[in-house]
Enzyme design. Sequence first.
Site, PDB file in Angstrom:
ATOM      1  CG  ASP A 337      -1.846   1.174   1.329  1.00  0.00           C
ATOM      2  OD1 ASP A 337      -2.762   1.015   0.507  1.00  0.00           O
ATOM      3  OD2 ASP A 337      -1.629   1.942   1.840  1.00  0.00           O
ATOM      4  CG  ASP A 380      -3.161   3.600  -2.316  1.00  0.00           C
ATOM      5  OD1 ASP A 380      -4.219   3.145  -2.183  1.00  0.00           O
ATOM      6  OD2 ASP A 380      -2.917   4.646  -1.625  1.00  0.00           O
TER       7      ASP A 380
END
Length: 462
Positions: A337, A380
């Site tokens: 992440d 993301d």
Amino acid sequence: MLAAASAQMASAPFQTPSRVGRAASGLAPLLESIRQRLDVDFATLRLLDDDRLVLAGSAGAPPPALENEARFSSRALIAPLVVPDTALDARFSDHRTIRFYAGIPLVTAEGATIGLLSLFDHSPRPLKLAARLAVLAANAMRPVDEPPSQQRLIATLRGQLADQARLIHEQADALDHSRLIFERAAATARIGVWECDLATEELTWTDGVYDMFELPRGSSVDRATTLQCYAPASLALLQKLRAQAVAQGIGFTLDAEITTHKGNRRWMRLTTSVETANGVATRLFGMKQDITEEKILADRTRYLAEFDVMTGLANRSRFQSRLADPAQAIGALLLVDLDGFKSINDTFGHALGDECLKETALRLEAVGIEAELVARIGGDEFAVLLGPQTDCATAEALAGKIVEILGRPVTRGDQILQLGASVGIARATPEVSPDQLFKQADTALYAAKAAGRKTFRLFSPA
């Protein structure tokens, strides 16, 4: 009467007439003259005698195995029959010694059938040639120095041949129209018809196949040169399926990649049928269709279904399929992440945010070159699947590299963007299901974020 005569022909195609033979004894020279003028190998004339078709005259050397003549003549007795090429007619495709046949029933003005003129040749002929043969045959049958009975017979034959010639012309025109429609439809569908004689490996193509390989229409082609156009994988599969088809007499369908003679890459769908004689394959034939656009569309559709358009990585759907595939073992799962991505989006806009995602994908692929799969599974969020031989040390080493490489600045124009990454690691074991493995990696990821971000954590039940 015709049915009886037809059945009789099948059992005794070459009976020698008595009464008819004496009445038509002068026809042999006439038939020889017709045969020579029409340039056919063999000609026969049969007349009805007491409801039996008997041979009234013949000319030329009979082809081998002409005892099967009844297969042609019994059909032609009912209506005119023209077989331009027996190899292309399923009814007679195993009769290799006769390639062309024209059978013209002789009918009186009252509609009574009185006989049958048959023309044979070793070579195929166009359909319209049969009509010309009938006209020439009629013109050749002119009463000369013959008895009156013979002149009447010849006159009747001439008239009937002329009538049948008109019928054959009509059939030829109808066939030409059907062929034109087929050719237009085949061109629209990018289809061509092909055949290969297994004894000689000789190829026969229609225009559609020439166009597919980008060769001049009607030019000489040979199988060895054609096979060079196939991509190695397609060629290997083609050779395997062809050998099976020849051995078992069963056709096949294959989508093959080729490179045309002009260097263009194309895909074609090859459909193959097998013709056999006495259980032995003698000819392969079928269709070839250009499916390049279909293949491109299918590849594009599959790409959109399995890959992330922006980054080029596998998407969430493909990741989940691979994760749940019991046939492909997994050693470890890393969830990645990005740290600080939202602030970049908010500060610099989505265009630069997208550039950061693309750069992240490139770096992950570079550092995870040995990975089984690298995927973008969210905005993301990324995932890296490692193979079954991966141990904890290897997984942690890769996670450390990911943290380091994604922590490097991203430069776009005069903008220097600073990102980071947190990584969660979960080791796969036989007792852990794919869903559990994902939850464990997600738990480890949150532990890494809780530890201050820009680091990694290995899942532990504790």
